[in-house]
Each structure stands twice: as C-alpha cells, then as structure tokens.
Design a protein around this motif. Structure first.
Motif, PDB file in Angstrom:
ATOM      1  N   PRO A 124       0.848  -1.203   0.000  1.00 59.98           N
ATOM      2  CA  PRO A 124       0.000   0.000   0.000  1.00 59.98           C
ATOM      3  C   PRO A 124       0.881   1.250   0.000  1.00 59.98           C
ATOM      4  O   PRO A 124       2.013   1.215   0.487  1.00 59.98           O
ATOM      5  N   ASN A 125       0.365   2.330  -0.575  1.00 64.16           N
ATOM      6  CA  ASN A 125       1.161   3.555  -0.613  1.00 64.16           C
ATOM      7  C   ASN A 125       0.638   4.633   0.331  1.00 64.16           C
ATOM      8  O   ASN A 125       1.191   5.727   0.358  1.00 64.16           O
ATOM      9  N   TYR A 126      -0.389   4.323   1.093  1.00 60.60           N
ATOM     10  CA  TYR A 126      -0.844   5.273   2.103  1.00 60.60           C
ATOM     11  C   TYR A 126      -1.628   4.550   3.185  1.00 60.60           C
ATOM     12  O   TYR A 126      -2.114   3.436   2.980  1.00 60.60           O
ATOM     13  N   VAL A 127      -1.733   5.219   4.331  1.00 56.78           N
ATOM     14  CA  VAL A 127      -2.500   4.677   5.452  1.00 56.78           C
ATOM     15  C   VAL A 127      -3.010   5.838   6.307  1.00 56.78           C
ATOM     16  O   VAL A 127      -2.350   6.866   6.446  1.00 56.78           O
ATOM     17  N   PHE A 128      -4.206   5.666   6.855  1.00 58.50           N
ATOM     18  CA  PHE A 128      -4.799   6.614   7.802  1.00 58.50           C
ATOM     19  C   PHE A 128      -4.891   5.986   9.178  1.00 58.50           C
ATOM     20  O   PHE A 128      -5.008   4.759   9.305  1.00 58.50           O
ATOM     21  N   TRP A 129      -4.922   6.831  10.205  1.00 57.10           N
ATOM     22  CA  TRP A 129      -5.258   6.424  11.560  1.00 57.10           C
ATOM     23  C   TRP A 129      -5.629   7.679  12.349  1.00 57.10           C
ATOM     24  O   TRP A 129      -5.269   8.790  11.980  1.00 57.10           O
ATOM     25  N   TRP A 130      -6.394   7.485  13.410  1.00 59.35           N
ATOM     26  CA  TRP A 130      -6.836   8.600  14.239  1.00 59.35           C
ATOM     27  C   TRP A 130      -5.860   8.833  15.375  1.00 59.35           C
ATOM     28  O   TRP A 130      -5.312   7.892  15.938  1.00 59.35           O
ATOM     29  N   VAL A 131      -5.650  10.125  15.694  1.00 55.94           N
ATOM     30  CA  VAL A 131      -4.825  10.512  16.840  1.00 55.94           C
ATOM     31  C   VAL A 131      -5.601  11.512  17.683  1.00 55.94           C
ATOM     32  O   VAL A 131      -6.462  12.233  17.170  1.00 55.94           O
ATOM     33  N   SER A 132      -5.312  11.568  18.960  1.00 53.79           N
ATOM     34  CA  SER A 132      -5.976  12.553  19.817  1.00 53.79           C
ATOM     35  C   SER A 132      -5.379  13.939  19.562  1.00 53.79           C
ATOM     36  O   SER A 132      -4.317  14.074  18.955  1.00 53.79           O
ATOM     37  N   ASP A 133      -6.085  14.955  20.031  1.00 53.93           N
ATOM     38  CA  ASP A 133      -5.705  16.350  19.777  1.00 53.93           C
ATOM     39  C   ASP A 133      -4.256  16.673  20.079  1.00 53.93           C
ATOM     40  O   ASP A 133      -3.625  17.419  19.353  1.00 53.93           O
ATOM     41  N   GLU A 134      -3.744  16.150  21.170  1.00 54.48           N
ATOM     42  CA  GLU A 134      -2.403  16.543  21.604  1.00 54.48           C
ATOM     43  C   GLU A 134      -1.285  15.747  20.927  1.00 54.48           C
ATOM     44  O   GLU A 134      -0.115  16.053  21.103  1.00 54.48           O
ATOM     45  N   VAL A 135      -1.615  14.761  20.140  1.00 55.49           N
ATOM     46  CA  VAL A 135      -0.615  13.878  19.539  1.00 55.49           C
ATOM     47  C   VAL A 135      -0.168  14.391  18.167  1.00 55.49           C
ATOM     48  O   VAL A 135      -0.987  14.741  17.323  1.00 55.49           O
ATOM     49  N   ILE A 136       1.138  14.424  17.975  1.00 55.15           N
ATOM     50  CA  ILE A 136       1.728  14.653  16.655  1.00 55.15           C
ATOM     51  C   ILE A 136       2.211  13.283  16.189  1.00 55.15           C
ATOM     52  O   ILE A 136       3.063  12.667  16.850  1.00 55.15           O
ATOM     53  N   PRO A 137       1.676  12.759  15.086  1.00 58.25           N
ATOM     54  CA  PRO A 137       2.136  11.446  14.622  1.00 58.25           C
ATOM     55  C   PRO A 137       3.602  11.526  14.206  1.00 58.25           C
ATOM     56  O   PRO A 137       4.081  12.577  13.789  1.00 58.25           O
ATOM     57  N   THR A 138       4.292  10.421  14.331  1.00 56.85           N
ATOM     58  CA  THR A 138       5.700  10.384  13.934  1.00 56.85           C
ATOM     59  C   THR A 138       5.862   9.548  12.667  1.00 56.85           C
ATOM     60  O   THR A 138       4.970   8.782  12.286  1.00 56.85           O
ATOM     61  N   TRP A 139       7.025   9.705  12.046  1.00 50.28           N
ATOM     62  CA  TRP A 139       7.341   8.895  10.872  1.00 50.28           C
ATOM     63  C   TRP A 139       7.281   7.410  11.243  1.00 50.28           C
ATOM     64  O   TRP A 139       6.805   6.598  10.468  1.00 50.28           O
ATOM     65  N   ARG A 140       7.772   7.068  12.430  1.00 51.44           N
ATOM     66  CA  ARG A 140       7.723   5.668  12.881  1.00 51.44           C
ATOM     67  C   ARG A 140       6.289   5.160  12.966  1.00 51.44           C
ATOM     68  O   ARG A 140       6.004   4.030  12.603  1.00 51.44           O
ATOM     69  N   ASP A 141       5.392   6.013  13.484  1.00 50.52           N
ATOM     70  CA  ASP A 141       3.977   5.639  13.545  1.00 50.52           C
ATOM     71  C   ASP A 141       3.456   5.321  12.141  1.00 50.52           C
ATOM     72  O   ASP A 141       2.776   4.313  11.933  1.00 50.52           O
ATOM     73  N   GLY A 142       3.758   6.194  11.191  1.00 51.95           N
ATOM     74  CA  GLY A 142       3.281   6.000   9.825  1.00 51.95           C
ATOM     75  C   GLY A 142       3.786   4.717   9.207  1.00 51.95           C
ATOM     76  O   GLY A 142       3.030   3.958   8.595  1.00 51.95           O
ATOM     77  N   VAL A 143       5.085   4.453   9.377  1.00 52.76           N
ATOM     78  CA  VAL A 143       5.669   3.223   8.830  1.00 52.76           C
ATOM     79  C   VAL A 143       5.033   1.998   9.477  1.00 52.76           C
ATOM     80  O   VAL A 143       4.651   1.047   8.783  1.00 52.76           O
TER      81      VAL A 143
END
Length: 183
Positions: A124-143
C-alpha cells in the motif's frame, strides 16, 4: 476532537537528485502540490524538516514528527545522492476533506502520472489512523501503520479511504469513497 493522520510512501524509479526530466518534473511539482493542499478545508499540518531541506530526509531534523524512517521493504538508498522515495505525513480534520484534497487539483494530476515516477511495489502507498488532539504522529507511527495495513488489511488503527473507520473504531459510512484498487 480526534484528528486524522495520513502517511504516504512511494518508491521512485530514480533518485531525487537524478537530473532526468521525469524526476525533475516530479520534484518540481511537489512544492505546488503542498501549497494547494495546505489551502484545503480540513488540512491541519504536515511534517516539514526544520531546515527545509527535502533532499536530506534521513539526516533532517523533523522536530515533533520524529526521526525519519521508511518501511522495511524499501531497498534503495538513504543518502542525498541515492534516496529514491517520496513520503508525506500529515494531519486532517476528517476523511472527506483529505479525500477531496488528494483526488482533485494538482495532486490529482500528479496521481495520474504516478506510474511514470513510481515503482509498483505490491505494498500500500498510504494509510490513515486517528490521533488525539495533543498527539503529533511520527514517521515511525506511519511506517508501522503502513506495514500493518499491508500485513493485515484495514482495521481501526490502520485503514484506507475505502475501508475506513471512525475515531471510535466503527466502520464508517464513507466506505464507498476511494480508488477502486483500495477495495
């Protein structure tokens, strides 16, 4: 209110520094695509290197977005001279605004050219997920989410446009949006 994280990843046919017209075309359109997408309602932010250098992905300071990393199946270079990938990490208010931004305007025109620029990897070339207001997603999270999507399919913690979920984990009513190859 939860926010929607989006990670995208693609393997380019040639390194970003390659002077051929196709590579230059892809690289040149990137800035205009980001500018247009950033004006869409529902767009919140995207990962940017602190020094603005797009070529030094692995060495760049990404601040709260964390250390740059790539899926385990990426087998090309990791230096400025050899990097042959395109990756984004962004935040959105919801799925429909993200869909509108991705499938209209300059980004849509770029998607129509993706087979000129990107290898077909079977991942796959993309993915979504939900995060809470205070969270900044990281590159590691995305991978991690992209690899999980590849291994297990869409689930509340890693999903696509077509097989999407609400912040509470319920399958959403927007199941019928997205490209056919997501289905």
């Amino acid at each position: 209110m939860p926010r929607l994280a989006l990670y995208t990843f693609g393997v380019l046919k040639s390194p970003l520094v390659d002077p051929t017209p196709l590579t230059r075309e892809f690289y040149d359109i990137g800035g205009a695509v980001y500018r247009e997408i950033s004006r869409y309602p529902g767009y919140l932010a995207h990962a940017e290197a602190a020094d603005g250098d797009q070529g030094a992905l692995f060495e760049a300071d990404w601040g709260a977005w964390g250390e740059f990393t790539v899926p385990t199946w990426y087998g090309k270079g990791r230096t400025v001279e050899t990097t042959a990938l395109a990756a984004t990490l962004s935040l959105w208010t919801d799925l429909v605004p993200a869909f509108d931004a991705v499938y209209t305007g300059l980004h849509r025109r770029a998607l129509n050219r993706r087979h000129d620029w990107f290898e077909r990897t079977g991942h796959p070339n993309y993915v979504f997920w939900w995060v809470s207001d205070e969270v900044i997603p990281t590159w590691r999270d995305g991978v991690a989410r992209l690899e999980d999507l590849h291994d297990h399919g869409s689930a509340p913690h890693a999903f696509t446009f077509h097989r999407s979920f609400s912040p509470e984990g319920a399958a959403t009513g927007v199941r019928d949006i997205g490209p056919r190859n997501d289905r």
